[in-house]
Design an enzyme around this catalytic site. Structure first.
Site, short mmCIF file in Angstrom:
data_model
loop_
_atom_site.label_atom_id
_atom_site.label_comp_id
_atom_site.label_asym_id
_atom_site.label_seq_id
_atom_site.Cartn_x
_atom_site.Cartn_y
_atom_site.Cartn_z
NE ARG A 122 -4.07 -1.84 2.09
CZ ARG A 122 -3.93 -2.89 2.90
NH1 ARG A 122 -2.93 -2.91 3.75
NH2 ARG A 122 -4.79 -3.87 2.85
CE LYS A 144 -2.50 13.45 -14.49
NZ LYS A 144 -2.95 13.82 -15.85
CD GLU A 186 4.84 16.91 -23.37
OE1 GLU A 186 4.20 17.84 -22.86
OE2 GLU A 186 4.30 15.87 -23.82
CE LYS A 233 3.27 17.53 -14.67
NZ LYS A 233 3.53 16.28 -15.38
CD GLU A 243 -5.97 16.27 -15.97
OE1 GLU A 243 -5.07 15.50 -15.65
OE2 GLU A 243 -6.36 16.43 -17.13
NE ARG A 247 -1.52 16.96 -13.24
CZ ARG A 247 -0.84 16.19 -12.41
NH1 ARG A 247 -1.18 16.09 -11.14
NH2 ARG A 247 0.20 15.50 -12.82
CG ASN A 251 -3.85 17.14 -20.90
OD1 ASN A 251 -2.85 16.45 -21.06
ND2 ASN A 251 -4.79 16.87 -20.02
CG HIS A 254 -1.03 16.62 -24.47
ND1 HIS A 254 -0.24 17.74 -24.56
CD2 HIS A 254 -0.23 15.65 -23.96
CE1 HIS A 254 0.98 17.45 -24.11
NE2 HIS A 254 1.01 16.18 -23.75
CG HIS A 258 -3.77 12.06 -26.11
ND1 HIS A 258 -4.35 12.68 -25.02
CD2 HIS A 258 -2.49 11.85 -25.77
CE1 HIS A 258 -3.43 12.84 -24.08
NE2 HIS A 258 -2.30 12.34 -24.51
CG HIS A 271 3.57 12.09 -25.95
ND1 HIS A 271 2.20 12.07 -26.11
CD2 HIS A 271 3.83 13.02 -24.99
CE1 HIS A 271 1.67 12.95 -25.29
NE2 HIS A 271 2.63 13.53 -24.59
N1 LIG Z 1 3.37 10.57 -15.40
C1 LIG Z 1 3.21 11.61 -16.18
O1 LIG Z 1 2.76 12.68 -15.75
C2 LIG Z 1 3.64 11.50 -17.61
C3 LIG Z 1 3.73 12.64 -18.40
C4 LIG Z 1 4.20 12.51 -19.70
C5 LIG Z 1 4.53 11.25 -20.19
N2 LIG Z 1 4.40 10.16 -19.39
C6 LIG Z 1 4.77 8.83 -19.87
O2 LIG Z 1 6.17 8.85 -20.15
C7 LIG Z 1 6.45 7.88 -21.16
C8 LIG Z 1 7.37 8.49 -22.17
O3 LIG Z 1 8.56 8.87 -21.55
P1 LIG Z 1 9.93 9.08 -22.37
O4 LIG Z 1 9.65 9.99 -23.50
O5 LIG Z 1 10.96 9.43 -21.38
O6 LIG Z 1 10.15 7.66 -23.04
P2 LIG Z 1 11.02 6.38 -22.61
O7 LIG Z 1 11.02 6.18 -21.17
O8 LIG Z 1 10.56 5.27 -23.49
O9 LIG Z 1 12.50 6.79 -23.08
C9 LIG Z 1 12.76 7.05 -24.44
C10 LIG Z 1 13.96 6.25 -24.94
O10 LIG Z 1 15.15 6.85 -24.44
C11 LIG Z 1 15.98 5.86 -23.83
N3 LIG Z 1 16.75 6.57 -22.81
C12 LIG Z 1 16.35 6.97 -21.59
N4 LIG Z 1 17.29 7.70 -21.00
C13 LIG Z 1 18.33 7.76 -21.86
C14 LIG Z 1 19.60 8.39 -21.84
N5 LIG Z 1 19.98 9.16 -20.82
N6 LIG Z 1 20.43 8.24 -22.90
C15 LIG Z 1 20.04 7.50 -23.97
N7 LIG Z 1 18.84 6.89 -24.07
C16 LIG Z 1 18.00 7.03 -23.01
C17 LIG Z 1 15.00 4.86 -23.32
O11 LIG Z 1 15.62 3.62 -23.07
C18 LIG Z 1 14.01 4.81 -24.46
O12 LIG Z 1 14.49 4.00 -25.50
C19 LIG Z 1 5.12 7.42 -21.69
O13 LIG Z 1 4.85 6.13 -21.19
C20 LIG Z 1 4.13 8.42 -21.15
O14 LIG Z 1 2.85 7.88 -20.94
C21 LIG Z 1 3.97 10.27 -18.12
ZN LIG Z 2 2.66 15.02 -23.12
#
Ligand SMILES: NC(=O)c1ccc[n+]([C@@H]2O[C@H](COP(=O)([O-])OP(=O)(O)OC[C@H]3O[C@@H](n4cnc5c(N)ncnc54)[C@H](O)[C@@H]3O)[C@@H](O)[C@H]2O)c1
Ligand SMILES: [Zn+2]
Length: 361
Positions: A122, A144, A186, A233, A243, A247, A251, A254, A258, A271
């Site tokens: 938990r 999130k 972003e 943020k 949200e 918040r 988006n 977005h 999406h 993305h």
């Molecule tokens: N929680 C939230 O508020 C929130 C907000 C936006 C996005 N997200 C989520 O985040 C995810 C996308 O995140 P992302 O864009 O970081 O993608 P990701 O985590 O897939 O990373 C992108 C790529 O970069 C590589 N990588 C990571 N760090 C590296 C580094 N320092 N050097 C070289 N390669 C590296 C990873 O292995 C991967 O291949 C999605 O799942 C999305 O839903 C969440």
């Molecule tokens: Zn986004």
């Protein structure tokens, strides 16, 4: 080992209220142990990461008493099976409430690790060491956490805040260009919503002035940039963690993004690329509706171009497909979309009650 003083403090006003620090700077990860000792009381640590990151940074965290779980790289692994794998590893290691899960990676790693931390016993301590630009400016801030299921992305999740975030600008050097640009999309989003978030960093000017040093990933400029994004943020999340209102401005771009991601099966664009198209689209709509000046429209479009965030939709995508995809977005109520529309320089407004057809005209 010394820890730096925090760069951003995230306050969550929901009851009980909660605060945690974000540290931003060059070569921070080698000092992770000192931060963990200061901000958690964990005896055992389970680091969640992936193959790509651990190959690039095999011993960089320098942790004592840490076990690692190394996942396959990819969004497709942000799923139930991986969730189960991590929890089984935590049980096998007999992690207790006071121990900690450490997310070392991009948004995929951060989201799934956070969801495991929220639900294991938990809730156990959780630390974010984000390694992509997107994760440092966006996914590691705000609490999130989620996994994907066959029904859609991020539909199973929680709001769960980390003990602290360690954003090391040096690790961004190894990101490939496409992933770096995805994060920049972003970043630029924050400049377009800054005033509505009641912030005043002059972020549009900052991004216009520092194009070259940002593209070259200069540590000092990136530190400043990440700090501003996290503060914007954090300010928005502080007012509206769950949200209920404000918040939604995060988006910006977005709703359309999406839909684009969905109709292209999540394979054609990253993305951030989809968000860049979504923002461009929102500006076109604002221009048409006369909610912004021609000068601001030109400034916004040229900023996207300066960072090479200009993409075209693949031919064959029909307006009807985008409308249908929008109708299934989880933010849609009674087939009405909440759309974030530019209404002035660095300002947006949340329009509710818009039908997808109106947006796509
Ligand atoms: N929680 C939230 O508020 C929130 C907000 C936006 C996005 N997200 C989520 O985040 C995810 C996308 O995140 P992302 O864009 O970081 O993608 P990701 O985590 O897939 O990373 C992108 C790529 O970069 C590589 N990588 C990571 N760090 C590296 C580094 N320092 N050097 C070289 N390669 C590296 C990873 O292995 C991967 O291949 C999605 O799942 C999305 O839903 C969440
Ligand atoms: Zn986004």
């Amino acid at each position: 080992m010394q820890t730096e003083s925090q760069d951003v403090n995230v306050k969550i006003n929901e009851k009980p209220s909660y605060t945690y620090p974000i540290f931003i700077g060059e070569n921070l990860i080698g000092n992770a142990q000192a931060y963990i000792e200061k901000y958690t009381s964990a005896k055992k640590l389970l680091v969640v990461t992936n193959k790509t990151i651990i190959d690039l940074y095999p011993n960089s965290l320098n942790l004592k008493n840490a076990e690692y779980i190394i996942l396959e790289d990819g969004e497709q692994y942000k799923n139930f099976e991986t969730y189960k794998l991590i929890l089984e590893k935590a049980q096998e290691l007999k992690l207790e409430r006071k121990d900690a899960l450490i997310a070392f990676g991009g948004g995929v790693i951060g989201d799934i690790t956070g969801f495991c931390a929220a639900t294991y016993l938990r809730g156990i301590d959780f630390v974010q060491i984000p390694t992509t630009l997107l994760a440092q400016v966006d996914s590691s801030v705000g609490g999130k956490v989620a996994i994907n299921t066959e029904f859609g992305k991020n539909l199973i999740g929680a709001f769960y805040q980390p003990k602290f975030v360690l954003a090391d600008t040096s690790v961004l050097k190894t990101l490939d260009n496409r992933q770096f640009k995805t994060g920049l999309s972003e970043v630029i989003k924050y400049a377009f919503i800054e005033k509505t978030a009641k912030c005043d960093y002059g972020f549009l000017e900052f991004l216009t002035k520092n194009v070259e040093s940002i593209k070259q990933r200069d540590n000092k400029t990136l530190k400043e940039l990440i700090k501003i994004c996290c503060e914007i943020k954090a300010k928005v999340v502080n007012e509206d963690e769950k949200e209920a209102g404000l918040r939604a401005i995060l988006n910006f771009g977005h709703t359309y993004a999406h839909a684009i991601e969905k109709v292209t099966n999540y394979t054609h664009f990253t993305h951030g690329e989809a968000v860049a198209i979504g923002m461009r689209f929102a500006f076109d709509l604002a221009k048409k509706l006369n909610t912004i000046s021609a000068d601001y429209y030109n400034e916004a479009i040229s900023l996207l171009a300066k960072y090479a965030l200009t993409y075209v939709l693949p031919s064959g995508i029909k307006k009807e497909d985008l409308i249908e995809a929008m109708s299934f977005d989880k933010k849609v109520l009674d087939n009405k979309v909440r759309f974030i529309l530019p209404i002035g320089r660095a300002a947006v407004k949340i329009t509710s009650g818009t039908r997808p057809e109106e947006i796509c005209n």
